[in-house]
Write a protein that holds these residues in place. Structure first.
Motif, PDB file in Angstrom:
ATOM      1  N   ARG A 115       1.057  -1.176   0.065  1.00 10.06           N
ATOM      2  CA  ARG A 115      -0.090  -0.073   0.029  1.00 10.06           C
ATOM      3  C   ARG A 115       0.917   1.286  -0.110  1.00 10.06           C
ATOM      4  NH1 ARG A 115      -5.146  -0.999   1.240  1.00 10.06           N
ATOM      5  NH2 ARG A 115      -5.811  -3.005   2.168  1.00 10.06           N
TER       6      ARG A 115
ATOM      7  N   ASP B  58       0.978   5.489  -0.437  1.00 13.15           N
ATOM      8  CA  ASP B  58       0.073   6.897  -0.449  1.00 13.15           C
ATOM      9  C   ASP B  58       0.232   7.521  -1.668  1.00 13.15           C
ATOM     10  OD1 ASP B  58      -0.190   6.551   2.185  1.00 13.15           O
ATOM     11  OD2 ASP B  58       1.482   7.818   2.871  1.00 13.15           O
ATOM     12  N   ASP B  59       1.128   7.168  -2.686  1.00 13.62           N
ATOM     13  CA  ASP B  59       1.048   8.025  -4.069  1.00 13.62           C
ATOM     14  C   ASP B  59       0.185   7.273  -4.887  1.00 13.62           C
ATOM     15  OD1 ASP B  59       2.440   5.760  -4.454  1.00 13.62           O
ATOM     16  OD2 ASP B  59       4.440   6.614  -5.231  1.00 13.62           O
ATOM     17  N   VAL B  60      -0.459   5.888  -4.793  1.00 15.68           N
ATOM     18  CA  VAL B  60      -1.421   5.613  -5.719  1.00 15.68           C
ATOM     19  C   VAL B  60      -3.024   5.989  -5.006  1.00 15.68           C
ATOM     20  CG1 VAL B  60      -2.708   3.354  -6.274  1.00 15.68           C
ATOM     21  CG2 VAL B  60      -0.278   3.352  -5.348  1.00 15.68           C
ATOM     22  N   THR B  61      -3.400   7.131  -5.922  1.00 17.54           N
ATOM     23  CA  THR B  61      -4.613   7.767  -5.708  1.00 17.54           C
ATOM     24  C   THR B  61      -5.879   7.015  -6.439  1.00 17.54           C
ATOM     25  OG1 THR B  61      -4.340   9.154  -7.787  1.00 17.54           O
ATOM     26  CG2 THR B  61      -3.620   9.798  -5.622  1.00 17.54           C
ATOM     27  N   LEU B  62      -5.464   6.068  -7.318  1.00 18.67           N
ATOM     28  CA  LEU B  62      -6.699   5.421  -8.003  1.00 18.67           C
ATOM     29  C   LEU B  62      -5.901   4.109  -8.286  1.00 18.67           C
ATOM     30  CD1 LEU B  62      -9.349   4.730  -9.078  1.00 18.67           C
ATOM     31  CD2 LEU B  62      -8.818   5.922 -11.055  1.00 18.67           C
TER      32      LEU B  62
ATOM     33  N   LEU C 287      -1.162   7.553 -10.436  1.00 21.14           N
ATOM     34  CA  LEU C 287      -0.557   7.991  -9.342  1.00 21.14           C
ATOM     35  C   LEU C 287      -0.323   9.508  -9.054  1.00 21.14           C
ATOM     36  CD1 LEU C 287       2.663   5.447 -10.089  1.00 21.14           C
ATOM     37  CD2 LEU C 287       0.979   5.023  -8.552  1.00 21.14           C
ATOM     38  N   SER C 288      -0.013   9.949  -7.786  1.00 19.58           N
ATOM     39  CA  SER C 288       0.309  11.327  -7.580  1.00 19.58           C
ATOM     40  C   SER C 288       1.884  11.532  -7.373  1.00 19.58           C
ATOM     41  CB  SER C 288      -0.440  11.744  -6.382  1.00 19.58           C
ATOM     42  OG  SER C 288      -0.304  13.121  -6.054  1.00 19.58           O
TER      43      SER C 288
ATOM     44  N   GLU D 120       3.219  17.603  -8.230  1.00 21.21           N
ATOM     45  CA  GLU D 120       1.572  18.172  -8.281  1.00 21.21           C
ATOM     46  C   GLU D 120       0.971  17.785  -9.244  1.00 21.21           C
ATOM     47  OE1 GLU D 120       2.053  22.399  -8.263  1.00 21.21           O
ATOM     48  OE2 GLU D 120       2.455  22.403  -5.963  1.00 21.21           O
TER      49      GLU D 120
ATOM     50  N   ALA E 169      -0.608  14.086 -12.165  1.00 24.00           N
ATOM     51  CA  ALA E 169      -1.074  13.005 -12.120  1.00 24.00           C
ATOM     52  C   ALA E 169      -0.397  12.126 -13.131  1.00 24.00           C
ATOM     53  CB  ALA E 169      -2.492  12.962 -12.279  1.00 24.00           C
TER      54      ALA E 169
ATOM     55  N   PRO F 260      -4.013  16.815 -12.147  1.00 23.39           N
ATOM     56  CA  PRO F 260      -5.022  15.852 -11.532  1.00 23.39           C
ATOM     57  C   PRO F 260      -6.408  16.439 -11.889  1.00 23.39           C
ATOM     58  CG  PRO F 260      -3.244  16.535 -10.205  1.00 23.39           C
ATOM     59  CD  PRO F 260      -2.921  17.307 -11.224  1.00 23.39           C
TER      60      PRO F 260
ATOM     61  N   ARG G 134     -13.282  10.200 -14.839  1.00 16.31           N
ATOM     62  CA  ARG G 134     -13.171   8.771 -14.457  1.00 16.31           C
ATOM     63  C   ARG G 134     -14.843   8.321 -15.022  1.00 16.31           C
ATOM     64  NH1 ARG G 134     -11.385   7.307  -8.411  1.00 16.31           N
ATOM     65  NH2 ARG G 134     -13.585   5.909  -8.676  1.00 16.31           N
TER      66      ARG G 134
END
Length: 340
Positions: A23, A25-29, A40-41, A44, A46, A147, A152
């Motif tokens: 897991r 934190d940089d995986v936003t979806l 990935l974030s 600033e 995406a 981003p 989506r």
């Protein structure tokens, strides 16, 4: 689980979704059923990422087959509203593929990537025993952008209009018309018209055009399961009802004849390059105009409604429809391969 094609939701939820490595934190979806890309974030920005198999069909001509294969992969990023910028390509080739055929295939991919502003940054190419056409590898597409620009597939809102570009069944008609021209038992002119549908698969250019034209709420590519399957994924993800009318949809020449000839419904078979888009009505009209200005047929085919007490899904011509458990084109392909 279907014998062919994508795994179903239950298998995805039981096998894939619970086991995704570390897991971060940089995986936003991350991976979700019905969503073709991850995000990935990075600082600033995406980074949108998507991976798909590579299918090379020699009957299309190797150069055209390469272009088509890469466009299908890149489209999974383009439907995010972020244009693809980079790609990696891994080719596991059948031993009988010659260097000249490889060269034609690669030129089709590389020239298409250059035209789209995409750089191929890594890959692997080899021949292996046991590999057969058409599944000869895989590719990953990447796109870097803002981003806030991400669209989506599950973002539709009640009151949105639904846009369909290209129309149902074009990919299936084009491929079957090319692969099985004699088995279709159709006039030569009809088959030739259907074969032209392969050129309708322009998902990347259409998706970037749509994203630039209006304030989109959702966008999706109608691949396995076709238009009905794509609409169902979008409606379920957004917890809404999609009310659609068949007569409003663009249908390309040759599609209905070929689909009738192989006994499939064009609305439920793979339709790569046919985009499904939702947007407020005025923005949807702008999207249709922008797509038509570049030669892609498009139309508003319905509206998004609150699901109310009903489960989310698709209402086609006033009747509730369910997506196919497995794309009918797979069975039709197997049937024709046995008889030719």
């Amino acid at each position: 689980m279907p014998d062919r094609g994508k795994i179903d939701t239950d298998t995805f939820d039981a096998v894939i979704a619970p086991h995704l490595g570390a897991r971060r934190d940089d995986v936003t979806l991350g991976p979700q059923h019905g969503v073709d890309f991850g995000v990935l974030s990075i600082d600033e920005s995406a980074l949108v990422v998507a991976t798909d198999p590579i299918s090379i069909l020699p009957a299309l001509g190797f150069e055209r087959a390469g272009r088509l294969a890469l466009d299908i992969v890149l489209t999974d990023v383009a439907v995010s509203g972020i244009a693809p910028t980079h790609a990696t390509v891994s080719l596991s080739l059948p031993p009988e593929m010659s260097d000249d055929e490889l060269g034609q295939t690669w030129r089709g991919m590389a020239d298409h990537a250059e035209n789209l502003g995409v750089s191929i940054v890594s890959g692997h190419t080899a021949r292996y025993e046991g590999v057969e056409y058409s599944w000869v590898g895989g590719a990953t597409a990447l796109g870097v952008g803002d981003p806030d620009d991400i669209v989506r597939p599950d973002g539709a809102n009640p009151g949105d209009a639904i846009v369909l570009a290209t129309g149902p069944g074009a990919e299936t008609a084009g491929l079957f018309g090319t692969l099985f021209p004699e088995a279709l038992d159709l006039p030569a002119e009809t088959v030739a018209t259907a074969q032209e549908r392969v050129t309708d698969i322009r998902g990347v250019a259409d998706a970037t055009t749509a994203a630039a034209a209006g304030d989109l709420t959702a966008m999706h590519d109608a691949t396995e399961g076709g238009v009905v399957g794509g609409l169902a994924e979008m409606a379920t993800g957004a917890d809404v009802t999609f009310a659609v009318e068949r007569e409003a949809a663009p249908v390309q020449p040759g599609v209905e004849a070929v689909c009738d000839g192989i006994d499939v419904d064009p609305w439920t078979v793979t339709s790569a390059g046919s985009l499904l888009i939702t947007a407020p009505p005025s923005a949807a009209e702008d999207v249709v105009a922008a797509l038509e200005s570049r030669g892609t047929p498009a139309a508003i085919i319905g509206s998004v409604r609150d699901a109310g007490s009903q489960s989310p899904g698709v209402v086609l011509d006033g009747e509730r429809v369910e997506p196919p458990a497995s794309d009918p084109a797979w069975d039709a392909m197997a049937r024709l391969q046995r008889t030719t």
